[in-house]
Design a protein around this motif. Sequence first.
Motif: not given
Length: 155
Positions: A74-89, A141-147
Amino acid sequence: MAGLNDMIRSAFPGGNVGKPLMLALGALLASGVLTKGSAGQTAEQTASTGSQPATDTNDAGGMLGGLGGLLNKLEQGGLGDQTKSWVGTGQNQPVSPGQLGSALGPNIIKKLSQMTGVSEDELTKQLSQGIPVIINRLTPNGRLPTVAEISKMIE
């Protein structure tokens, strides 16, 4: 943390999500669907954008690599700002069906459409509504989940 199926259902109005869309979302989150053989690498690349470093993705049922791969695509497809908002808090930025379809690419949309039996237009419409919410909930919490966190979601 809620189970993955419950999380996906809750991402849609009224919790009404059909089996075809569940299949499409599962395919997008599964390891190797978006990138062949590089799921762990893309998770680490995504992690370097402010998320927790990825460790071994093989023990996570493929989800961490798949989530990282999806975010990377998604980031490579031009949605970097959106994906950062989804992962962010903060507030999630919306994505239109057209933007999502372009970012994922016609081959992936076509493959998901064929797999689910849902038209490409309807599929991108539904995914554009659900993916931001699901990614937001999968990245507490704005991060990828752990295993360990992923294992609890899958149980």
